[in-house]
Design a protein around this motif. Structure first.
Motif, PDB file in Angstrom:
ATOM      1  N   SER A  40       0.856  -1.281   0.085  1.00 48.93           N
ATOM      2  CA  SER A  40      -0.059  -0.024  -0.021  1.00 48.93           C
ATOM      3  C   SER A  40       1.010   1.359  -0.149  1.00 48.93           C
ATOM      4  O   SER A  40       0.484   2.205  -0.612  1.00 48.93           O
ATOM      5  CB  SER A  40      -0.914  -0.066   1.266  1.00 48.93           C
ATOM      6  OG  SER A  40      -1.589   1.449   1.364  1.00 48.93           O
ATOM      7  N   VAL A  51      -4.449   3.813   4.703  1.00 52.02           N
ATOM      8  CA  VAL A  51      -3.899   2.143   4.532  1.00 52.02           C
ATOM      9  C   VAL A  51      -4.930   1.516   4.863  1.00 52.02           C
ATOM     10  O   VAL A  51      -5.098   0.691   4.243  1.00 52.02           O
ATOM     11  CB  VAL A  51      -2.553   2.042   5.333  1.00 52.02           C
ATOM     12  CG1 VAL A  51      -2.130   0.627   5.279  1.00 52.02           C
ATOM     13  CG2 VAL A  51      -1.463   2.856   4.669  1.00 52.02           C
ATOM     14  N   GLU A  54      -7.573   1.158   2.131  1.00 51.62           N
ATOM     15  CA  GLU A  54      -6.883   0.332   0.862  1.00 51.62           C
ATOM     16  C   GLU A  54      -6.993  -0.812   1.231  1.00 51.62           C
ATOM     17  O   GLU A  54      -7.230  -1.705   0.221  1.00 51.62           O
ATOM     18  CB  GLU A  54      -5.654   1.234   0.441  1.00 51.62           C
ATOM     19  CG  GLU A  54      -5.245   0.643  -0.907  1.00 51.62           C
ATOM     20  CD  GLU A  54      -3.866   1.359  -0.995  1.00 51.62           C
ATOM     21  OE1 GLU A  54      -3.835   2.605  -0.907  1.00 51.62           O
ATOM     22  OE2 GLU A  54      -3.073   0.435  -1.637  1.00 51.62           O
ATOM     23  N   THR A  55      -6.569  -1.290   2.499  1.00 47.24           N
ATOM     24  CA  THR A  55      -6.373  -2.691   2.652  1.00 47.24           C
ATOM     25  C   THR A  55      -7.561  -3.440   3.268  1.00 47.24           C
ATOM     26  O   THR A  55      -7.436  -4.474   3.446  1.00 47.24           O
ATOM     27  CB  THR A  55      -5.014  -2.766   3.925  1.00 47.24           C
ATOM     28  OG1 THR A  55      -5.454  -2.145   4.931  1.00 47.24           O
ATOM     29  CG2 THR A  55      -3.923  -2.315   3.139  1.00 47.24           C
TER      30      THR A  55
END
Ligand SMILES: C[S@@+](CC[C@H](N)C(=O)[O-])C[C@H]1O[C@@H](n2cnc3c(N)ncnc32)[C@H](O)[C@@H]1O
Length: 341
Positions: A40, A51, A54-55
């Motif tokens: 990321s 982060v 996104e994850t």
């Protein structure tokens, strides 16, 4: 009367206190790799919130491990609480980089660590809980492991190809890659010369993985595959080079000696055996990684261990090999080479 002038050295508990927490860094790196933290951050600095978005991982969890990674010098953090990669994590923990260890940390390390929890009991019995040197257990474990250790074995295979001047071959070079796994040692040699033809030997359950990876590297048409246990499979004969990459440690002394004798018979006169191993010194006082790897073998195998160059040398000589020598190569230890007279 003689006076005692030497001061007593202070014995302090700090080092032990530090060691009591030594399990944390690899598990933190593992959690970051499996939650794609390094991936990321590969293109730009981000906050924990970015982060997390996104994850899909929790902000609380990410904040804790990302700050710990700053403490371990694997991430940097600026005043705006943005995190970015260090040169080391950028090179080795982003999953699409050539030398990546993200797969090893993310997938393999938690499986190994889980078994170490039982170390006290394993030491008491002298027996592993589940031995990976057996085909049923081993195929499942090694099918995941072998691709993740390519970053360790590939540069060593390239160094071997360089040392043996494979690129200058004018005639066919027949290579026997034993316990081939990914096939990466044979691949490294095959890439150096179109004259190289490789026979890769491994358990039947591993061969589909070997085939897939040799195809990925574009050398599959020069590979033959032999399925079976190393002490039972038919290797054939007339090889110029035989490679034993990271296998003696899981086999233990007795089977390793038999394997070296069998490999001797498979080579041509003048042929070379090359062994990639994690080595220890003769007194088994170091290096610490090799000594701890012996514990890894205790935890995971029936008879595995780490060995010294001189132990391997004596087995090679008993099998009939001459000119036992060390060759510097990237990886945990130098390669051990010997010649069939
Ligand atoms: C640690 S991996 C090494 C793979 C590769 N040589 C390398 O250095 O990257 C060990 C390999 O040996 C294979 N293996 C272990 N014991 C074996 C046995 N008794 N017979 C055949 N293959 C075995 C495993 O399936 C695995 O592919």
């Amino acid at each position: 009367m003689a006076t005692r002038t030497r001061k007593k050295e202070r014995v302090a508990p700090e080092r032990l206190m530090e060691l009591s927490f030594a399990y944390a860094p690899p598990l933190i790196i593992s959690a970051a790799a499996s939650n794609k933290v390094f991936d990321s951050l590969a293109n730009r600095a981000k906050t924990v919130g970015e982060v997390a978005k996104e994850t899909g991982a929790s902000e609380r969890g990410l904040r804790a491990i990302m700050n710990a990674l700053v403490g371990l010098d694997l991430l940097k953090k600026d005043r705006n609480k943005k995190y970015w990669l260090t040169p080391e994590s950028a090179a080795f923990l982003v999953s699409n980089k050539p030398g990546t260890q993200a797969g090893f940390f993310g997938t393999i390390l938690p499986q190994l660590a889980a078994k170490w929890i039982q170390l006290g009991e394993i030491v008491r019995t002298g027996r592993p809980v589940r031995a990976v040197n057996q085909e049923t257990e081993g195929t499942e474990f090694f099918s995941q492991l072998v691709e993740n250790i390519i970053p360790m074995s590939y540069p060593a295979g390239q160094a071997l190809a360089e040392h043996l001047k494979v690129s200058r071959a004018k005639n066919e070079v027949r290579v026997l890659d034993l316990a081939a796994g990914s096939g990466i040692w044979g691949i490294a040699l095959a890439q150096r010369s179109p004259h190289v033809h490789v026979t890769a030997v491994d358990w039947a359950g591993m061969i589909p993985t070997t085939k897939r990876i040799t195809q990925k590297f574009g050398v599959a048409e020069r590979f033959k595959y032999v399925e079976g246990d190393l002490l039972e499979a038919d290797f054939g004969t007339g090889y110029d080079i035989a490679i034993l990459g990271h296998i003696l440690h899981s086999e233990g002394e007795e089977r390793s000696r038999q394997l070296l004798e069998k490999t001797f018979r498979a080579l041509k006169p003048g042929g070379t055996i090359a062994i990639g191993e994690q080595l220890v010194n003769d007194q088994r006082t170091g290096p610490a990684t090799g000594l701890m790897f012996a514990v890894q073998m205790l935890v995971n195998t029936d008879k595995g261990d780490t060995f010294s160059v001189n132990e391997i040398k004596s087995w090679l000589e008993d099998a009939g090999f001459k000119k036992v020598r060390k060759v510097t190569a990237p990886g945990p230890s130098p390669l051990v080479l010997a010649t069939k007279p």
